[in-house]
Design a protein around this motif. Structure first.
Motif, PDB file in Angstrom:
ATOM      1  N   ILE A 128      10.678  -4.401   8.469  1.00 54.50           N
ATOM      2  CA  ILE A 128      10.635  -3.899   9.782  1.00 54.50           C
ATOM      3  C   ILE A 128      10.755  -2.417  10.208  1.00 54.50           C
ATOM      4  N   PHE A 129       9.887  -1.858  10.902  1.00 57.65           N
ATOM      5  CA  PHE A 129       9.855  -0.436  11.204  1.00 57.65           C
ATOM      6  C   PHE A 129      10.495  -0.126  12.491  1.00 57.65           C
ATOM      7  N   SER A 130      10.852   0.774  12.729  1.00 54.70           N
ATOM      8  CA  SER A 130      11.258   1.552  14.078  1.00 54.70           C
ATOM      9  C   SER A 130      10.491   2.685  14.601  1.00 54.70           C
ATOM     10  N   PHE A 131       9.882   2.599  15.734  1.00 54.49           N
ATOM     11  CA  PHE A 131       9.079   3.753  16.284  1.00 54.49           C
ATOM     12  C   PHE A 131       9.800   4.392  17.519  1.00 54.49           C
ATOM     13  N   HIS A 132      11.027   4.569  17.475  1.00 48.74           N
ATOM     14  CA  HIS A 132      11.980   4.898  18.505  1.00 48.74           C
ATOM     15  C   HIS A 132      11.661   6.387  18.611  1.00 48.74           C
ATOM     16  N   ALA A 133      11.775   7.023  19.726  1.00 51.12           N
ATOM     17  CA  ALA A 133      11.632   8.258  20.060  1.00 51.12           C
ATOM     18  C   ALA A 133      12.185   9.437  18.750  1.00 51.12           C
TER      19      ALA A 133
ATOM     20  N   LYS B  12       7.884  12.123  -6.180  1.00 49.80           N
ATOM     21  CA  LYS B  12       6.710  11.447  -7.021  1.00 49.80           C
ATOM     22  C   LYS B  12       6.274  10.403  -6.030  1.00 49.80           C
ATOM     23  N   GLU B  13       7.162  10.245  -5.146  1.00 49.20           N
ATOM     24  CA  GLU B  13       6.763   9.073  -4.095  1.00 49.20           C
ATOM     25  C   GLU B  13       6.440   9.710  -2.801  1.00 49.20           C
ATOM     26  N   ARG B  14       5.661   8.901  -1.942  1.00 47.14           N
ATOM     27  CA  ARG B  14       5.302   9.404  -0.695  1.00 47.14           C
ATOM     28  C   ARG B  14       6.794   9.425   0.392  1.00 47.14           C
ATOM     29  N   CYS B  15       7.041  10.424   0.852  1.00 45.76           N
ATOM     30  CA  CYS B  15       8.226  10.591   1.751  1.00 45.76           C
ATOM     31  C   CYS B  15       7.843  10.998   3.077  1.00 45.76           C
ATOM     32  N   ASN B  16       8.805  10.871   3.795  1.00 44.67           N
ATOM     33  CA  ASN B  16       8.396  11.346   5.307  1.00 44.67           C
ATOM     34  C   ASN B  16       9.260  12.605   5.695  1.00 44.67           C
ATOM     35  N   TYR B  17      10.260  12.720   4.618  1.00 41.53           N
ATOM     36  CA  TYR B  17      11.258  13.809   4.849  1.00 41.53           C
ATOM     37  C   TYR B  17      11.898  14.110   6.306  1.00 41.53           C
ATOM     38  N   GLN B  18      12.234  12.974   6.792  1.00 37.61           N
ATOM     39  CA  GLN B  18      12.387  12.888   8.317  1.00 37.61           C
ATOM     40  C   GLN B  18      13.878  13.373   8.520  1.00 37.61           C
ATOM     41  N   TYR B  19      14.736  13.219   7.344  1.00 38.70           N
ATOM     42  CA  TYR B  19      16.338  13.548   7.692  1.00 38.70           C
ATOM     43  C   TYR B  19      16.897  14.666   6.674  1.00 38.70           C
ATOM     44  N   ILE B  20      17.489  15.804   7.053  1.00 40.11           N
ATOM     45  CA  ILE B  20      17.992  16.663   6.334  1.00 40.11           C
ATOM     46  C   ILE B  20      19.454  16.223   6.321  1.00 40.11           C
TER      47      ILE B  20
ATOM     48  N   PHE C 290       8.778   4.772   7.608  1.00 41.77           N
ATOM     49  CA  PHE C 290       7.564   4.637   8.092  1.00 41.77           C
ATOM     50  C   PHE C 290       6.806   5.910   7.179  1.00 41.77           C
ATOM     51  N   GLY C 291       5.724   5.512   6.412  1.00 41.22           N
ATOM     52  CA  GLY C 291       5.086   6.476   5.421  1.00 41.22           C
ATOM     53  C   GLY C 291       5.648   6.945   4.076  1.00 41.22           C
ATOM     54  N   CYS C 292       6.662   6.036   3.796  1.00 40.96           N
ATOM     55  CA  CYS C 292       7.368   6.224   2.642  1.00 40.96           C
ATOM     56  C   CYS C 292       6.940   5.209   1.465  1.00 40.96           C
ATOM     57  N   SER C 293       7.072   5.637   0.279  1.00 44.26           N
ATOM     58  CA  SER C 293       6.554   4.590  -0.925  1.00 44.26           C
ATOM     59  C   SER C 293       7.522   4.239  -1.819  1.00 44.26           C
ATOM     60  N   TYR C 294       7.391   3.183  -2.412  1.00 51.22           N
ATOM     61  CA  TYR C 294       8.088   2.716  -3.701  1.00 51.22           C
ATOM     62  C   TYR C 294       7.212   2.392  -4.848  1.00 51.22           C
ATOM     63  N   GLY C 295       7.445   3.144  -6.026  1.00 49.38           N
ATOM     64  CA  GLY C 295       6.363   2.812  -7.225  1.00 49.38           C
ATOM     65  C   GLY C 295       5.085   2.950  -6.856  1.00 49.38           C
ATOM     66  N   GLY C 296       4.867   3.809  -5.810  1.00 48.74           N
ATOM     67  CA  GLY C 296       3.371   4.060  -5.448  1.00 48.74           C
ATOM     68  C   GLY C 296       2.943   3.168  -4.300  1.00 48.74           C
ATOM     69  N   SER C 297       3.545   2.235  -4.159  1.00 46.03           N
ATOM     70  CA  SER C 297       3.051   1.336  -2.959  1.00 46.03           C
ATOM     71  C   SER C 297       3.718   1.483  -1.660  1.00 46.03           C
ATOM     72  N   MET C 298       3.195   1.591  -0.489  1.00 48.49           N
ATOM     73  CA  MET C 298       3.799   1.978   0.377  1.00 48.49           C
ATOM     74  C   MET C 298       4.735   1.014   1.172  1.00 48.49           C
TER      75      MET C 298
ATOM     76  N   LEU D 127      -2.043   0.424  11.179  1.00 53.01           N
ATOM     77  CA  LEU D 127      -0.734   0.413  10.585  1.00 53.01           C
ATOM     78  C   LEU D 127      -0.900  -0.423   9.325  1.00 53.01           C
ATOM     79  N   ALA D 128      -1.389  -1.631   9.351  1.00 54.29           N
ATOM     80  CA  ALA D 128      -1.572  -2.581   8.130  1.00 54.29           C
ATOM     81  C   ALA D 128      -2.511  -1.962   7.204  1.00 54.29           C
ATOM     82  N   GLU D 129      -3.445  -1.084   7.651  1.00 60.11           N
ATOM     83  CA  GLU D 129      -4.487  -0.499   6.531  1.00 60.11           C
ATOM     84  C   GLU D 129      -3.686   0.623   6.100  1.00 60.11           C
ATOM     85  N   LEU D 130      -2.755   1.348   6.841  1.00 59.52           N
ATOM     86  CA  LEU D 130      -2.234   2.498   6.088  1.00 59.52           C
ATOM     87  C   LEU D 130      -1.159   1.851   5.187  1.00 59.52           C
ATOM     88  N   ILE D 131      -0.650   0.919   5.451  1.00 60.86           N
ATOM     89  CA  ILE D 131       0.528   0.454   4.643  1.00 60.86           C
ATOM     90  C   ILE D 131       0.014  -0.346   3.446  1.00 60.86           C
TER      91      ILE D 131
END
Ligand code: T4K
Length: 407
Positions: free
Chosen positions: A195-200, A293-301, A178-186, A63-67
């Protein structure tokens, strides 16, 4: 899937539901089952099930590496992670937070007898409005909690500047992000901690789980101790702590799902593009966009329903969709300030939260994720188009049947 051609095809008017099996919002994204099962076997063979086990350590490292952050501390869920972070940062008195969030954000403060001061959102971003944050600061204020709603980042620079000027702590509830960025930084590398949630139901799931990301070395040490009862060594504690530990099976799920993260994004993105395209010309229905232009997880419609144009209200649309077994959801309705105990504590909070009030009446969340396919999305969009094209007739039927199940 049943197509709708005449009004009586609608399930709410006696037709067959479009879907035999319910289409949910929040179906979990699940990676390679075989890999997960192998990891579970290994965990059982090792007989090391929790307490800073091999898989939790590996998950934290990944996680730390990815972020791109110095420390990532896995915990049992995001609510506990929020509570521990708030405690470790010594927040007290009043903390400014949006009301347009999941109740856990406010509860993590109130649980520790810190008063959440609800701040309005910017209707364009759905996130806390920095221009309004400043008006809520009092001598009792110790911090700001921003929430990256739908994974779209808060105006982090503006919030950081306010926090700096007023010497406030700044943390982010990044449960959606999780997996989203701001100004190119995660996301995960901003403020004092995120704080991230990894709920189902989240983009990356560990069944239940969460994590705190921070670049602050001493905060990281404190968080690690506090999530393990405060133990610094055997039979010795330095702080009060709780049990916030992540177990090995959750970490195994997290590691497995991390390996499929790119597939999850691709599918979410494909679904998002399809929804945007198929709904683009329906008056009064705005399918929320992401900054590509940012990394997005597109998790919500997320649809915003303008009932002055659709005639049918957001809640009537949800009723129509539910009858078709499309389990669309309202989100963050009715807003934390209108839920207990906050409703009783702050009966007039709504006066300062007009945008929050309006947004909670507009938002409609549709099914997406790896469990939803192209044909299903096409059917959801076709039904929405059909009901809005026939809004007057349906609305009058629903309104005259207020007392019946149609109302
Ligand atoms: N901050 C924010 C901004 C949050 O959104 C959340 C959590 C938190 C903090 C706290 O994070 P955690 O402490 O939970 O890690 C859900 C979740 O329980 C909650 O995690 C989430 N936000 C919140 C927005 O939604 P419900 O009441 O909507 O969950 P539930 O059980 O009704 O599930 C929603 C749908 O998902 C169901 O209709 C079916 C589907 N589903 C759900 C589960 C659990 C599945 O298909 N499989 C599953 O295993 O609260």
């Amino acid at each position: 899937m049943n197509k709708k051609s005449v009004l009586s095809d609608l399930a709410i008017l006696g037709g067959y539901p479009a879907f035999e099996e319910s289409l949910h919002v929040g179906r979990p994204n699940i990676g390679n089952r075989k890999k997960f099962e192998e990891r579970v076997d290994d965990i059982l063979n090792r007989r090391w099930l929790t307490n800073a086990g091999f898989y939790v350590k590996e998950f934290e490292r990944r996680l730390a590496e990815l972020i791109g952050v110095k420390h990532c501390i896995a915990m049992c869920n995001a609510t506990t992670a929020l509570e521990i972070t708030i405690r470790a940062l010594d927040l007290k008195g009043e903390v400014i937070v949006p009301s347009f969030t999941f109740i856990a954000t406010a509860n993590a403060l109130q649980w520790q007898e810190i008063t959440p001061i609800f701040c309005d959102i910017d209707p364009k971003t759905h996130n806390i409005d920095p221009r309004k944050v400043e008006q809520m600061i009092t001598p009792r204020t110790t911090g700001i909690v921003g929430v990256h709603v739908w994974g779209r980042p808060c105006d982090i620079n503006a919030l950081a500047e306010i926090a700096r000027r007023h010497k406030l702590k700044l943390i982010f509830d990044a449960a959606h992000a999780f997996g989203c960025s701001y100004g190119g930084s995660m996301l995960g590398s901003f403020g004092n901690a995120e704080i991230f949630s990894f709920h189902a139901t989240k983009f990356l799931n560990t069944l239940e789980g969460g994590a705190v990301a921070t670049n602050d070395d001493s905060l990281a040490v404190k968080l690690r101790l506090m999530k393990n009862f405060g133990f610094t060594e055997f039979d010795k504690t330095d702080y009060i702590g709780v049990n916030g530990k992540m177990n090995e099976i959750s970490a195994a799920m997290g590691l497995t799902n991390l390996e499929s993260l790119n597939d999850f994004v691709d599918i979410n993105y494909r679904n998002y593009r399809q929804y945007r395209e198929e709904l683009s010309d329906i008056e009064g229905v705005n399918c929320m966009g992401y900054d590509e232009k940012e990394r997005c997880n597109y998790q919500y419609i997320i649809l915003e329903i303008d009932a002055s144009q659709t005639i049918l209200t957001r809640d009537q649309l949800i009723k129509l969709l539910h009858a078709e077994n499309i389990l669309a959801r309202r989100y963050f309705y009715p807003g934390c300030h209108r839920m207990e105990p906050y409703k009783s504590y702050f009966p007039h909070a709504g006066l300062m939260l007009s945008e929050t009030g309006k947004l909670t009446d507009r938002v409609l969340c549709l099914p997406t994720g790896t469990g939803v396919n192209e044909a299903q999305i096409n059917s959801v969009c076709q039904i929405l188009r059909f009901v809005i094209e026939n809004n007057d007739a349906i609305s009058s039927k629903m309104n005259t049947c207020k007392e019946s199940r149609l109302g």
